[in-house]
Design an enzyme around this catalytic site. Structure first.
Site, PDB file in Angstrom:
ATOM      1  N   CYS A  41      37.771  42.721 -70.674  1.00  0.00           N
ATOM      2  CA  CYS A  41      36.647  43.272 -69.901  1.00  0.00           C
ATOM      3  C   CYS A  41      35.981  44.395 -70.688  1.00  0.00           C
ATOM      4  O   CYS A  41      36.663  45.279 -71.214  1.00  0.00           O
ATOM      5  CB  CYS A  41      37.176  43.800 -68.576  1.00  0.00           C
ATOM      6  SG  CYS A  41      35.967  44.743 -67.629  1.00  0.00           S
ATOM      7  N   HIS A  78      37.707  28.236 -51.759  1.00  0.00           N
ATOM      8  CA  HIS A  78      38.639  28.573 -52.849  1.00  0.00           C
ATOM      9  C   HIS A  78      37.888  29.087 -54.074  1.00  0.00           C
ATOM     10  O   HIS A  78      38.405  29.069 -55.198  1.00  0.00           O
ATOM     11  CB  HIS A  78      39.511  27.363 -53.202  1.00  0.00           C
ATOM     12  CG  HIS A  78      40.498  27.024 -52.139  1.00  0.00           C
ATOM     13  ND1 HIS A  78      41.202  25.843 -52.115  1.00  0.00           N
ATOM     14  CD2 HIS A  78      40.878  27.681 -51.015  1.00  0.00           C
ATOM     15  CE1 HIS A  78      41.987  25.815 -51.036  1.00  0.00           C
ATOM     16  NE2 HIS A  78      41.814  26.905 -50.362  1.00  0.00           N
ATOM     17  N   CYS A 120      36.805  47.848 -68.536  1.00  0.00           N
ATOM     18  CA  CYS A 120      38.145  48.452 -68.409  1.00  0.00           C
ATOM     19  C   CYS A 120      39.188  47.803 -69.305  1.00  0.00           C
ATOM     20  O   CYS A 120      40.380  48.110 -69.183  1.00  0.00           O
ATOM     21  CB  CYS A 120      38.603  48.345 -66.938  1.00  0.00           C
ATOM     22  SG  CYS A 120      39.210  46.706 -66.518  1.00  0.00           S
ATOM     23  N   SER A 178      44.460  16.460 -49.010  1.00  0.00           N
ATOM     24  CA  SER A 178      45.784  16.158 -48.440  1.00  0.00           C
ATOM     25  C   SER A 178      46.095  17.099 -47.273  1.00  0.00           C
ATOM     26  O   SER A 178      47.070  16.898 -46.560  1.00  0.00           O
ATOM     27  CB  SER A 178      46.855  16.347 -49.526  1.00  0.00           C
ATOM     28  OG  SER A 178      46.848  17.710 -49.959  1.00  0.00           O
ATOM     29  N   PHE A 188      44.860  17.114 -57.208  1.00  0.00           N
ATOM     30  CA  PHE A 188      46.052  17.898 -57.539  1.00  0.00           C
ATOM     31  C   PHE A 188      47.351  17.166 -57.263  1.00  0.00           C
ATOM     32  O   PHE A 188      48.294  17.246 -58.045  1.00  0.00           O
ATOM     33  CB  PHE A 188      46.032  19.219 -56.757  1.00  0.00           C
ATOM     34  CG  PHE A 188      44.881  20.103 -57.146  1.00  0.00           C
ATOM     35  CD1 PHE A 188      43.680  20.068 -56.442  1.00  0.00           C
ATOM     36  CD2 PHE A 188      44.996  20.942 -58.233  1.00  0.00           C
ATOM     37  CE1 PHE A 188      42.616  20.869 -56.818  1.00  0.00           C
ATOM     38  CE2 PHE A 188      43.934  21.758 -58.626  1.00  0.00           C
ATOM     39  CZ  PHE A 188      42.731  21.704 -57.911  1.00  0.00           C
ATOM     40  N   ARG A 189      47.420  16.428 -56.126  1.00  0.00           N
ATOM     41  CA  ARG A 189      48.717  15.938 -55.669  1.00  0.00           C
ATOM     42  C   ARG A 189      48.841  14.418 -55.706  1.00  0.00           C
ATOM     43  O   ARG A 189      49.876  13.886 -55.318  1.00  0.00           O
ATOM     44  CB  ARG A 189      49.010  16.488 -54.267  1.00  0.00           C
ATOM     45  CG  ARG A 189      49.173  17.998 -54.294  1.00  0.00           C
ATOM     46  CD  ARG A 189      49.272  18.637 -52.922  1.00  0.00           C
ATOM     47  NE  ARG A 189      49.304  20.086 -53.092  1.00  0.00           N
ATOM     48  CZ  ARG A 189      48.209  20.814 -53.294  1.00  0.00           C
ATOM     49  NH1 ARG A 189      46.997  20.241 -53.357  1.00  0.00           N
ATOM     50  NH2 ARG A 189      48.301  22.132 -53.473  1.00  0.00           N
ATOM     51  N   CYS A 202      39.253  45.291 -62.736  1.00  0.00           N
ATOM     52  CA  CYS A 202      38.211  46.122 -62.112  1.00  0.00           C
ATOM     53  C   CYS A 202      37.196  45.309 -61.312  1.00  0.00           C
ATOM     54  O   CYS A 202      36.353  45.885 -60.620  1.00  0.00           O
ATOM     55  CB  CYS A 202      37.509  46.975 -63.167  1.00  0.00           C
ATOM     56  SG  CYS A 202      36.376  46.051 -64.215  1.00  0.00           S
ATOM     57  N   ASP A 227      34.192  23.303 -58.137  1.00  0.00           N
ATOM     58  CA  ASP A 227      33.311  22.692 -59.150  1.00  0.00           C
ATOM     59  C   ASP A 227      31.823  22.858 -58.841  1.00  0.00           C
ATOM     60  O   ASP A 227      30.982  22.522 -59.694  1.00  0.00           O
ATOM     61  CB  ASP A 227      33.651  21.207 -59.307  1.00  0.00           C
ATOM     62  CG  ASP A 227      33.696  20.466 -57.974  1.00  0.00           C
ATOM     63  OD1 ASP A 227      34.616  19.635 -57.770  1.00  0.00           O
ATOM     64  OD2 ASP A 227      32.822  20.747 -57.118  1.00  0.00           O
TER      65      ASP A 227
HETATM   66  N1  APR Z   1      38.259   9.201 -52.159  1.00  0.00           N
HETATM   67  C1  APR Z   1      38.918   9.719 -51.079  1.00  0.00           C
HETATM   68  N2  APR Z   1      40.107  10.397 -51.176  1.00  0.00           N
HETATM   69  C2  APR Z   1      40.622  10.543 -52.407  1.00  0.00           C
HETATM   70  C3  APR Z   1      39.998  10.012 -53.567  1.00  0.00           C
HETATM   71  C4  APR Z   1      38.759   9.314 -53.404  1.00  0.00           C
HETATM   72  N3  APR Z   1      38.107   8.799 -54.444  1.00  0.00           N
HETATM   73  N4  APR Z   1      40.782  10.325 -54.660  1.00  0.00           N
HETATM   74  C5  APR Z   1      41.858  11.012 -54.176  1.00  0.00           C
HETATM   75  N5  APR Z   1      41.755  11.145 -52.831  1.00  0.00           N
HETATM   76  C6  APR Z   1      42.661  11.857 -51.916  1.00  0.00           C
HETATM   77  C7  APR Z   1      44.122  11.807 -52.330  1.00  0.00           C
HETATM   78  O1  APR Z   1      44.741  10.688 -51.733  1.00  0.00           O
HETATM   79  C8  APR Z   1      44.681  13.128 -51.809  1.00  0.00           C
HETATM   80  O2  APR Z   1      45.285  12.968 -50.525  1.00  0.00           O
HETATM   81  O3  APR Z   1      42.305  13.225 -51.963  1.00  0.00           O
HETATM   82  C9  APR Z   1      43.447  14.028 -51.635  1.00  0.00           C
HETATM   83  C10 APR Z   1      43.432  15.249 -52.552  1.00  0.00           C
HETATM   84  O4  APR Z   1      44.473  16.094 -52.135  1.00  0.00           O
HETATM   85  P1  APR Z   1      44.995  17.246 -53.123  1.00  0.00           P
HETATM   86  O5  APR Z   1      45.162  16.706 -54.472  1.00  0.00           O
HETATM   87  O6  APR Z   1      46.159  17.874 -52.436  1.00  0.00           O
HETATM   88  O7  APR Z   1      43.762  18.249 -53.192  1.00  0.00           O
HETATM   89  P2  APR Z   1      43.284  19.316 -52.089  1.00  0.00           P
HETATM   90  O8  APR Z   1      43.703  18.908 -50.719  1.00  0.00           O
HETATM   91  O9  APR Z   1      41.865  19.585 -52.317  1.00  0.00           O
HETATM   92  O10 APR Z   1      44.153  20.613 -52.537  1.00  0.00           O
HETATM   93  C11 APR Z   1      43.941  21.799 -51.836  1.00  0.00           C
HETATM   94  O11 APR Z   1      45.326  22.962 -53.403  1.00  0.00           O
HETATM   95  O12 APR Z   1      45.918  22.992 -55.549  1.00  0.00           O
HETATM   96  C12 APR Z   1      45.241  23.693 -54.610  1.00  0.00           C
HETATM   97  O13 APR Z   1      43.434  25.197 -54.792  1.00  0.00           O
HETATM   98  C13 APR Z   1      43.778  23.862 -54.959  1.00  0.00           C
HETATM   99  O14 APR Z   1      41.844  23.548 -53.546  1.00  0.00           O
HETATM  100  C14 APR Z   1      43.073  22.988 -53.923  1.00  0.00           C
HETATM  101  C15 APR Z   1      44.062  22.974 -52.782  1.00  0.00           C
END
Ligand code: APR
Length: 237
Positions: free
Chosen positions: A144, A118, A147, A186, A34-35, A129, A103
């Site tokens: 749905c 999550h 409802c 993260s 995501f980030r 509903c 996933d």
């Molecule tokens: N191996 C190890 N770390 C990795 C790899 C890899 N191959 N690829 C990416 N990363 C690291 C990134 O550096 C990043 O710090 O995984 C981290 C993923 O962080 P996010 O993108 O923030 O995802 P996550 O922490 O799971 O987000 C939490 O936020 O958006 C919502 O509901 C969503 O469950 C998610 C939650």
């Protein structure tokens, strides 16, 4: 002792090990996180697609976003890292996987004790509903059948409560853990971000990007989830 040897030793010494994963754990299966710079939230504001307001006020955009995520998931499969965690569970080296990922790759790889904090993107329900619904109903934008409400994936949207059973189970395991291994997250999303600091056990962080925010960990291994798990597994064999 190098960091892989250290993690190996911690695993051997621990009687109760919890693994907490995030989107980085599935990147090597072909699913963006995501980030990171190629993450979903780089080009999309999560508040416009992943909140209850987004679902209720702009269902078309909400539907388009989750349809895109489902297409991306497509035929992607768990990788060796997921399979290694399942094997370590069988060897009684890992006792729970708590995941933020929707996933279902941990279960598909054979892990049994998995808490989906999550939810799941692979199952669906009516937002109004709560009746369960099918992927086809969601894909075809049907309402749905009970409802006439809006169909949504069973993912936890921002602002929604986490599934109570999964959260309580994760807390239970974290509180009695000797070792908590955090992989590919993260740790920016509450309340899961608090879990690593709720244990008395040793804490290990495996992630591509590491910053000061993570300095409380006992051991930090910067790099790829799959490669690091493969390296430790070599020592276990
Ligand atoms: N191996 C190890 N770390 C990795 C790899 C890899 N191959 N690829 C990416 N990363 C690291 C990134 O550096 C990043 O710090 O995984 C981290 C993923 O962080 P996010 O993108 O923030 O995802 P996550 O922490 O799971 O987000 C939490 O936020 O958006 C919502 O509901 C969503 O469950 C998610 C939650």
């Amino acid at each position: 002792m190098n960091k892989i040897d250290q993690l190996y030793q911690e695993l051997m010494d621990s009687n109760h090990t919890v693994v907490l994963t995030g989107a980085g754990m599935s990147v090597e299966s072909g699913i963006p996180d995501f980030r990171s710079k190629s993450g979903w939230w780089k080009n999309i504001d999560p508040l416009t697609v992943a909140t209850v307001d987004a679902l209720e006020e702009d269902y078309d955009l909400f539907h388009e976003f989750y349809s895109t995520r489902l297409q991306t998931l497509g035929d992607c499969k768990p990788h060796d890292g997921h399979r290694i965690l399942a094997k370590w569970e069988q060897k009684n080296l890992v006792h729970e996987v708590a995941t933020q990922n929707v996933d279902e790759f941990h279960m598909m790889a054979g892990s049994k004790q998995v808490d989906q904090l999550h939810g799941s993107i692979r199952t669906f329900r009516c937002h109004q509903c709560g009746s369960s619904a099918s992927f086809e109903q969601f894909k075809n934008k049907e309402s749905c059948s009970i409802c006439n409400g809006q169909i949504r994936p069973n993912v936890v949207l921002f602002g929604e409560m986490l599934p109570e059973h999964a959260w309580n189970s994760a807390l239970h395991h974290i509180e009695r853990a000797d070792l908590v291994i955090v992989i590919g997250t993260s740790l920016k999303v509450y309340p899961v971000s608090q879990l690593p600091q709720m244990t008395q056990g040793k804490t290990v962080y495996i992630n591509k990007e590491v910053n000061d925010h993570h300095s409380f960990f006992d051991l930090i291994i910067e790099g790829s989830a799959k490669e690091i798990l493969l390296a430790v597994d070599q020592l276990i064999r």
